[in-house]
Motif scaffolding. Structure first.
Motif, PDB file in Angstrom:
ATOM      1  N   LEU A 174       0.828  -1.200   0.000  1.00  0.00           N
ATOM      2  CA  LEU A 174       0.000   0.000   0.000  1.00  0.00           C
ATOM      3  C   LEU A 174       0.867   1.256   0.000  1.00  0.00           C
ATOM      4  CD1 LEU A 174      -2.888   1.115   0.133  1.00  0.00           C
ATOM      5  CD2 LEU A 174      -2.681   1.062   2.622  1.00  0.00           C
ATOM      6  N   LEU A 175       1.923   1.259   0.786  1.00  0.00           N
ATOM      7  CA  LEU A 175       2.835   2.395   0.834  1.00  0.00           C
ATOM      8  C   LEU A 175       3.532   2.617  -0.513  1.00  0.00           C
ATOM      9  CD1 LEU A 175       4.114   4.554   2.687  1.00  0.00           C
ATOM     10  CD2 LEU A 175       5.910   2.883   3.175  1.00  0.00           C
ATOM     11  N   ILE A 176       3.949   1.527  -1.161  1.00  0.00           N
ATOM     12  CA  ILE A 176       4.578   1.638  -2.484  1.00  0.00           C
ATOM     13  C   ILE A 176       3.596   2.216  -3.499  1.00  0.00           C
ATOM     14  CG2 ILE A 176       5.504   0.311  -4.432  1.00  0.00           C
ATOM     15  CD1 ILE A 176       6.753  -1.584  -2.317  1.00  0.00           C
ATOM     16  N   CYS A 177       2.366   1.727  -3.490  1.00  0.00           N
ATOM     17  CA  CYS A 177       1.352   2.230  -4.431  1.00  0.00           C
ATOM     18  C   CYS A 177       1.079   3.711  -4.212  1.00  0.00           C
ATOM     19  CB  CYS A 177       0.052   1.455  -4.265  1.00  0.00           C
ATOM     20  SG  CYS A 177       0.103  -0.186  -4.921  1.00  0.00           S
ATOM     21  N   ILE A 178       0.863   4.084  -2.968  1.00  0.00           N
ATOM     22  CA  ILE A 178       0.569   5.487  -2.669  1.00  0.00           C
ATOM     23  C   ILE A 178       1.733   6.369  -3.097  1.00  0.00           C
ATOM     24  CG2 ILE A 178       0.258   7.140  -0.780  1.00  0.00           C
ATOM     25  CD1 ILE A 178      -1.456   4.965   0.610  1.00  0.00           C
ATOM     26  N   THR A 179       2.956   5.942  -2.782  1.00  0.00           N
ATOM     27  CA  THR A 179       4.134   6.724  -3.154  1.00  0.00           C
ATOM     28  C   THR A 179       4.242   6.885  -4.666  1.00  0.00           C
ATOM     29  OG1 THR A 179       5.305   5.955  -1.191  1.00  0.00           O
ATOM     30  CG2 THR A 179       6.647   6.858  -2.962  1.00  0.00           C
ATOM     31  N   CYS A 180       4.113   5.790  -5.405  1.00  0.00           N
ATOM     32  CA  CYS A 180       4.225   5.856  -6.870  1.00  0.00           C
ATOM     33  C   CYS A 180       3.150   6.741  -7.479  1.00  0.00           C
ATOM     34  CB  CYS A 180       4.163   4.460  -7.471  1.00  0.00           C
ATOM     35  SG  CYS A 180       5.646   3.489  -7.185  1.00  0.00           S
ATOM     36  N   TYR A 181       1.903   6.589  -7.034  1.00  0.00           N
ATOM     37  CA  TYR A 181       0.830   7.384  -7.615  1.00  0.00           C
ATOM     38  C   TYR A 181       0.923   8.854  -7.231  1.00  0.00           C
ATOM     39  CZ  TYR A 181      -1.340   3.233  -9.536  1.00  0.00           C
ATOM     40  OH  TYR A 181      -1.595   2.098 -10.258  1.00  0.00           O
ATOM     41  N   VAL A 182       1.412   9.157  -6.027  1.00  0.00           N
ATOM     42  CA  VAL A 182       1.626  10.560  -5.651  1.00  0.00           C
ATOM     43  C   VAL A 182       2.720  11.169  -6.522  1.00  0.00           C
ATOM     44  CG1 VAL A 182       2.537  12.044  -3.811  1.00  0.00           C
ATOM     45  CG2 VAL A 182       0.713  10.418  -3.311  1.00  0.00           C
ATOM     46  N   LEU A 183       3.811  10.416  -6.732  1.00  0.00           N
ATOM     47  CA  LEU A 183       4.888  10.910  -7.600  1.00  0.00           C
ATOM     48  C   LEU A 183       4.402  11.109  -9.036  1.00  0.00           C
ATOM     49  CD1 LEU A 183       7.907   8.797  -6.301  1.00  0.00           C
ATOM     50  CD2 LEU A 183       7.517  11.250  -5.974  1.00  0.00           C
ATOM     51  N   ILE A 184       3.602  10.177  -9.531  1.00  0.00           N
ATOM     52  CA  ILE A 184       3.044  10.317 -10.878  1.00  0.00           C
ATOM     53  C   ILE A 184       2.165  11.563 -10.955  1.00  0.00           C
ATOM     54  CG2 ILE A 184       1.388   9.318 -12.517  1.00  0.00           C
ATOM     55  CD1 ILE A 184       2.477   6.544 -11.680  1.00  0.00           C
ATOM     56  N   PHE A 185       1.309  11.736  -9.972  1.00  0.00           N
ATOM     57  CA  PHE A 185       0.413  12.890  -9.960  1.00  0.00           C
ATOM     58  C   PHE A 185       1.205  14.204  -9.924  1.00  0.00           C
ATOM     59  CE2 PHE A 185      -2.199  15.983  -7.605  1.00  0.00           C
ATOM     60  CZ  PHE A 185      -3.229  16.113  -8.517  1.00  0.00           C
ATOM     61  N   THR A 220      -8.236   6.647 -12.146  1.00  0.00           N
ATOM     62  CA  THR A 220      -7.829   5.245 -12.214  1.00  0.00           C
ATOM     63  C   THR A 220      -7.029   4.849 -10.982  1.00  0.00           C
ATOM     64  OG1 THR A 220      -7.778   5.348 -14.621  1.00  0.00           O
ATOM     65  CG2 THR A 220      -6.591   3.534 -13.590  1.00  0.00           C
ATOM     66  N   ALA A 221      -6.071   5.674 -10.607  1.00  0.00           N
ATOM     67  CA  ALA A 221      -5.248   5.386  -9.435  1.00  0.00           C
ATOM     68  C   ALA A 221      -6.104   5.330  -8.180  1.00  0.00           C
ATOM     69  CB  ALA A 221      -4.160   6.436  -9.282  1.00  0.00           C
ATOM     70  N   PHE A 222      -7.039   6.257  -8.056  1.00  0.00           N
ATOM     71  CA  PHE A 222      -7.934   6.253  -6.901  1.00  0.00           C
ATOM     72  C   PHE A 222      -8.780   4.986  -6.871  1.00  0.00           C
ATOM     73  CE2 PHE A 222     -11.998   7.316  -4.874  1.00  0.00           C
ATOM     74  CZ  PHE A 222     -11.539   7.653  -3.598  1.00  0.00           C
ATOM     75  N   ALA A 223      -9.301   4.577  -8.014  1.00  0.00           N
ATOM     76  CA  ALA A 223     -10.125   3.366  -8.079  1.00  0.00           C
ATOM     77  C   ALA A 223      -9.306   2.129  -7.721  1.00  0.00           C
ATOM     78  CB  ALA A 223     -10.733   3.214  -9.475  1.00  0.00           C
ATOM     79  N   CYS A 263     -10.099  -0.072  -4.384  1.00  0.00           N
ATOM     80  CA  CYS A 263     -10.414  -1.502  -4.488  1.00  0.00           C
ATOM     81  C   CYS A 263      -9.436  -2.347  -3.675  1.00  0.00           C
ATOM     82  CB  CYS A 263     -10.414  -1.946  -5.945  1.00  0.00           C
ATOM     83  SG  CYS A 263     -11.799  -1.301  -6.885  1.00  0.00           S
ATOM     84  N   PHE A 264      -8.154  -2.006  -3.745  1.00  0.00           N
ATOM     85  CA  PHE A 264      -7.152  -2.733  -2.968  1.00  0.00           C
ATOM     86  C   PHE A 264      -7.441  -2.608  -1.477  1.00  0.00           C
ATOM     87  CE2 PHE A 264      -3.001  -2.749  -0.758  1.00  0.00           C
ATOM     88  CZ  PHE A 264      -2.594  -4.033  -1.061  1.00  0.00           C
ATOM     89  N   MET A 265      -7.721  -1.399  -1.031  1.00  0.00           N
ATOM     90  CA  MET A 265      -7.990  -1.205   0.395  1.00  0.00           C
ATOM     91  C   MET A 265      -9.288  -1.864   0.826  1.00  0.00           C
ATOM     92  SD  MET A 265      -6.596   2.680   0.922  1.00  0.00           S
ATOM     93  CE  MET A 265      -7.252   2.777   2.573  1.00  0.00           C
ATOM     94  N   LEU A 266     -10.332  -1.798  -0.003  1.00  0.00           N
ATOM     95  CA  LEU A 266     -11.602  -2.438   0.342  1.00  0.00           C
ATOM     96  C   LEU A 266     -11.468  -3.963   0.410  1.00  0.00           C
ATOM     97  CD1 LEU A 266     -14.198  -0.347  -1.704  1.00  0.00           C
ATOM     98  CD2 LEU A 266     -13.924  -0.416   0.791  1.00  0.00           C
ATOM     99  N   ALA A 267     -10.651  -4.506  -0.481  1.00  0.00           N
ATOM    100  CA  ALA A 267     -10.502  -5.960  -0.517  1.00  0.00           C
ATOM    101  C   ALA A 267      -9.636  -6.478   0.632  1.00  0.00           C
ATOM    102  CB  ALA A 267      -9.880  -6.384  -1.856  1.00  0.00           C
TER     103      ALA A 267
END
Length: 139
Positions: A89-100, A123-126, A130-134
């Motif tokens: 989750l931390l890797i995903c958040i970091t990558c998507y924040v950097l992309i944004f 897309t990143a938010f979705a 989904c990852f967090m909900l699952a």
């Protein structure tokens, strides 16, 4: 971990313009075995004596011993949550924040339309939602 690898590769693909696709393809061949080994290590620990596997309440499938009272059981649950949920989750958040941030800087610099930026953010938010909900109910 797969979702975090996808986020990292998306970041590399979008912002490593000097890299050729051949180089990025080489990263894929390094990441895939890493994911398999990483997952195998987490999955094999109960077989090696750290915690244990037990059946679900209806004996349909097996799972790790979430309710075990031993120190090994508790440590394995914490290890699973941290390495199977927290770090990805931390890797995903970091990558998507950097992309944004990169897209925002690029779009501000060239005054490009924000269609691509808003689509990526949605897309990143979705994906993250989904990852967090699952996984949050399990973690």
């Amino acid at each position: 971990m797969t979702i975090s690898a996808i986020a990292a590769m998306r970041y590399l693909k979008l912002f490593a313009a000097q890299r050729e696709d051949k180089v990025l393809f080489g990263y894929v061949w390094k990441i895939i075995p890493f994911l398999w080994v990483y997952s195998f290590i987490i999955a094999i620990l109960p077989i090696l004596g750290i915690s244990s596997y037990t059946t679900e309440p209806y004996n349909i499938s097996c799972t790790i011993n979430w309710t075990g009272s031993s120190l090994e059981d508790k440590m394995y649950v914490i290890l699973s949550v941290v390495f199977g949920f927290g770090i990805p989750l931390l890797i995903c958040i970091t990558c998507y924040v950097l992309i944004f941030k990169q897209l925002t800087c690029r779009n501000n610099a060239i005054r490009a339309p924000r269609h691509m930026e808003s689509r990526l953010v949605k897309t990143a938010f979705a994906v993250m939602l989904c990852f967090m909900l699952a996984w949050t109910p399990i973690a």
